[in-house]
Write a protein that holds these residues in place. Structure first.
Motif, PDB file in Angstrom:
ATOM      1  N   GLY A 124       0.822  -1.226   0.000  1.00 46.50           N
ATOM      2  CA  GLY A 124       0.000   0.000   0.000  1.00 46.50           C
ATOM      3  C   GLY A 124       0.845   1.260   0.000  1.00 46.50           C
ATOM      4  N   ILE A 125       1.918   1.246  -0.796  1.00 52.49           N
ATOM      5  CA  ILE A 125       2.802   2.424  -0.812  1.00 52.49           C
ATOM      6  C   ILE A 125       2.083   3.617  -1.461  1.00 52.49           C
ATOM      7  CG2 ILE A 125       4.985   3.347  -1.739  1.00 52.49           C
ATOM      8  CD1 ILE A 125       5.204   1.380   0.709  1.00 52.49           C
ATOM      9  N   HIS A 126       2.199   4.716  -0.837  1.00 59.28           N
ATOM     10  CA  HIS A 126       1.477   5.992  -0.978  1.00 59.28           C
ATOM     11  C   HIS A 126      -0.034   5.831  -0.841  1.00 59.28           C
ATOM     12  CE1 HIS A 126       1.291   5.909  -5.631  1.00 59.28           C
ATOM     13  NE2 HIS A 126       0.081   6.277  -5.316  1.00 59.28           N
ATOM     14  N   ARG A 127      -0.389   4.739  -0.171  1.00 62.88           N
ATOM     15  CA  ARG A 127      -1.798   4.511   0.207  1.00 62.88           C
ATOM     16  C   ARG A 127      -1.792   4.140   1.682  1.00 62.88           C
ATOM     17  NH1 ARG A 127      -0.345   2.891  -4.906  1.00 62.88           N
ATOM     18  NH2 ARG A 127      -1.845   3.300  -6.563  1.00 62.88           N
ATOM     19  N   GLY A 128      -1.210   5.018   2.515  1.00 58.62           N
ATOM     20  CA  GLY A 128      -1.135   4.771   3.949  1.00 58.62           C
ATOM     21  C   GLY A 128       0.284   4.534   4.460  1.00 58.62           C
ATOM     22  N   ASP A 129       1.232   4.320   3.569  1.00 60.68           N
ATOM     23  CA  ASP A 129       2.647   4.198   3.960  1.00 60.68           C
ATOM     24  C   ASP A 129       3.458   4.776   2.810  1.00 60.68           C
ATOM     25  OD1 ASP A 129       4.919   3.563   5.390  1.00 60.68           O
ATOM     26  OD2 ASP A 129       4.750   1.393   5.171  1.00 60.68           O
ATOM     27  N   ARG A 130       4.728   5.009   3.041  1.00 63.33           N
ATOM     28  CA  ARG A 130       5.538   5.518   1.928  1.00 63.33           C
ATOM     29  C   ARG A 130       6.986   5.071   2.081  1.00 63.33           C
ATOM     30  NH1 ARG A 130       8.934   9.711   1.753  1.00 63.33           N
ATOM     31  NH2 ARG A 130       9.467  10.711   3.709  1.00 63.33           N
ATOM     32  N   LEU A 131       7.687   4.998   0.943  1.00 61.79           N
ATOM     33  CA  LEU A 131       9.109   4.654   0.963  1.00 61.79           C
ATOM     34  C   LEU A 131       9.860   5.821   1.579  1.00 61.79           C
ATOM     35  CD1 LEU A 131       9.481   3.241  -2.687  1.00 61.79           C
ATOM     36  CD2 LEU A 131       8.761   2.029  -0.623  1.00 61.79           C
ATOM     37  N   LYS A 132      10.766   5.522   2.548  1.00 63.80           N
ATOM     38  CA  LYS A 132      11.388   6.642   3.255  1.00 63.80           C
ATOM     39  C   LYS A 132      12.904   6.709   3.056  1.00 63.80           C
ATOM     40  CE  LYS A 132      11.076   9.095   7.563  1.00 63.80           C
ATOM     41  NZ  LYS A 132      11.515   8.893   8.907  1.00 63.80           N
ATOM     42  N   THR A 133      13.599   5.570   3.294  1.00 62.27           N
ATOM     43  CA  THR A 133      15.065   5.590   3.247  1.00 62.27           C
ATOM     44  C   THR A 133      15.566   4.382   2.467  1.00 62.27           C
ATOM     45  OG1 THR A 133      14.949   6.408   5.503  1.00 62.27           O
ATOM     46  CG2 THR A 133      17.114   5.787   4.708  1.00 62.27           C
ATOM     47  N   LEU A 134      16.663   4.586   1.766  1.00 62.23           N
ATOM     48  CA  LEU A 134      17.182   3.512   0.909  1.00 62.23           C
ATOM     49  C   LEU A 134      18.702   3.390   1.065  1.00 62.23           C
ATOM     50  CD1 LEU A 134      16.367   3.506  -2.882  1.00 62.23           C
ATOM     51  CD2 LEU A 134      18.694   3.873  -2.121  1.00 62.23           C
ATOM     52  N   VAL A 135      19.196   2.150   1.054  1.00 61.11           N
ATOM     53  CA  VAL A 135      20.643   1.898   1.080  1.00 61.11           C
ATOM     54  C   VAL A 135      20.961   0.839   0.025  1.00 61.11           C
ATOM     55  CG1 VAL A 135      22.589   0.993   2.411  1.00 61.11           C
ATOM     56  CG2 VAL A 135      20.838   2.298   3.566  1.00 61.11           C
ATOM     57  N   SER A 136      21.983   1.059  -0.773  1.00 64.69           N
ATOM     58  CA  SER A 136      22.349   0.064  -1.794  1.00 64.69           C
ATOM     59  C   SER A 136      23.784  -0.404  -1.624  1.00 64.69           C
ATOM     60  CB  SER A 136      22.203   0.658  -3.198  1.00 64.69           C
ATOM     61  OG  SER A 136      20.870   0.971  -3.464  1.00 64.69           O
TER      62      SER A 136
END
Ligand SMILES: NC(=O)c1ccc[n+]([C@@H]2O[C@H](COP(=O)([O-])OP(=O)(O)OC[C@H]3O[C@@H](n4cnc5c(N)ncnc54)[C@H](O)[C@@H]3O)[C@@H](O)[C@H]2O)c1
Length: 409
Positions: A212-224
């Motif tokens: 449910g990304i951008h439908r109640g939650d969202r991507l915040k931090t990323l590490v590669s």
């Protein structure tokens, strides 16, 4: 904040279009498949096609029998064509965004093959133009319509796995046999020149829908983190005769993402090793687990001991969670028309159905941006020694308004 006087495109409904006129741009491998498929989708017709290459345009004129545009400015002319409602972009990655922007500026909806955009700036340009022109801009992510992914999404939506806390997706696809084709050269060169997960959307798209990304939650931090390029330079030499001491992309890239609600995603990219094809799809919940690769597996932990479903028992469980977008008639059409086992047809069918009925699309411009921005963000993280980077909130706060993914029916 969204600019004053403008509204976001979440759940956007355009005026219904009873018979969608499609302008198809890019008549290479993927565009030719689309040209064969789209006329079989109810509610639309191929109004015109375009390729910068006059030979391909001429071939289309004789074989498809629709209006044809060609040349450097052909895409501008097809975007201005009054018979076209939707520009369907199947070009190489360099030309996706200028063509989609031109489409929206001319009042057309835009649908773009994957990965639709490559930079954060391109993502923002598509969002700004879509919001300003009030035209849809969608990503053609066919893997969201794979039968296992559709079923697992439905199970997640109905709470079968409890609360989802982690998901995995990937693009493991050994392209060794294909690197020699002339149509793959631009893609090999991109791997030579760019570091990062260059093809994130098959892996991340379906799991973002389940979370449910951008439908109640969202991507915040990323590490590669990536490997060194071991096979990449070898393939460049073997297929294009080019020595490259500074080949940029590692053979294997891993990206970890944490969401605002504290859930995680593991994403992988590997198009350089013999590892078998694998989109990694896995959902982990507080009460259950689903995996598509290497074998279908569902595990429900609310019995004691936890139960791993397999064989007939698994098939029976999955059949209880048929996706609401699948009717027997549509399934029959999907298996007849095909395209990656029918998922290409289902993707087109849903796009056209929603345009016919003036409904919100399954994948909006924010999905496009969230899934595609991984390319540049993973590069930024890698170049800074695997430092965490922030994922932009492309909805500018509006993600809190919705509560889970749903189809407009
Ligand atoms: N979803 C999937 O499963 C899937 C599978 C394969 C490819 N793709 C994607 O489809 C797209 C096309 O891939 P392909 O393998 O068909 O590439 P391709 O190189 O075979 O075809 C691209 C075509 O676009 C044309 N083109 C380029 N710039 C143009 C312009 N400005 N105006 C008009 N035509 C232009 C080229 O002449 C070429 O014919 C890529 O984005 C690729 O990643 C997706």
């Amino acid at each position: 904040m969204i600019p004053e006087g403008r509204t976001d495109m979440l759940q956007f409904r355009a005026e219904p279009i009873p018979d969608v006129g499609i302008g198809l741009v890019g008549l290479g491998v993927r565009g030719t498949e689309a040209a064969a498929r789209l006329p079989q989708v109810p509610g639309c017709h191929l109004a015109a096609v375009c390729d910068v290459n006059p030979r391909l345009a001429e071939l289309a004129r004789s074989s498809i029998g629709v209006k044809v545009y060609t040349g450097e400015d052909g895409y501008k002319a097809i975007c201005e064509d009054p018979d076209v409602d939707l520009i369907y972009v199947c070009t190489d990655w360099y030309h996706h965004v200028p063509i989609a922007l031109c489409a929206m500026e001319n009042g057309k909806h835009a649908a773009i093959e994957v990965p639709s955009a490559h930079t954060l700036q391109e993502c923002w340009n598509l969002i700004d133009t879509s919001e300003r022109t009030r035209r849809h801009c969608t990503i053609l992510e066919n893997c969201c319509y794979d039968s296992f992914e559709l079923t697992a999404l439905e199970m997640a939506r109905r709470g079968v796995f409890g609360q989802l806390i982690h998901a995995e997706g990937s693009y493991h696809h050994n392209l060794e046999e294909r690197w020699g084709r002339t149509t793959m050269r631009w893609r090999l060169k991109l791997n030579r020149d760019c570091r990062g997960d260059l093809y994130p959307t098959h892996g991340i798209g379906p799991v973002c829908q389940a979370l449910g990304i951008h439908r109640g939650d969202r991507l915040k931090t990323l590490v590669s983190m990536d490997t060194a390029p071991f096979n990449g330079p070898r393939y460049l030499k073997a297929n294009m005769g080019e020595e490259c001491a500074d080949f940029k992309n590692g053979d294997q890239t891993m990206t970890m993402i944490r969401t605002e609600m504290g859930r995680t995603i593991l994403l992988q990219h590997d198009v350089m090793t013999p590892r078998p094809y694998d989109r990694g799809y896995k959902l982990v919940g507080t009460e259950g687990y689903a995996a598509k690769y290497p074998v279908f597996q569902v595990c429900l932990g609310n019995s004691d001991p936890e139960r791993v479903y397999a064989g007939d028992e698994l098939n029976s469980l999955l059949s209880d969670y048929r996706s609401p977008i699948l009717t027997p008639e549509i399934e029959e059409m999907a298996s007849r028309v095909g395209g990656h086992d029918g998922m290409d047809f289902l993707m087109d069918y849903r796009l056209i159905y929603c345009l016919n009925h003036g409904l919100p699309l399954d994948m909006d411009v924010y999905d496009l941006a969230e899934w595609c921005c991984i390319s540049e963000l993973s590069r930024m993280s890698l170049e800074a020694g695997s430092t965490p980077v922030d994922v932009p909130d492309f909805t500018r706060g509006a993600w809190q308004r919705l509560h889970g993914f749903s189809y407009a029916l």
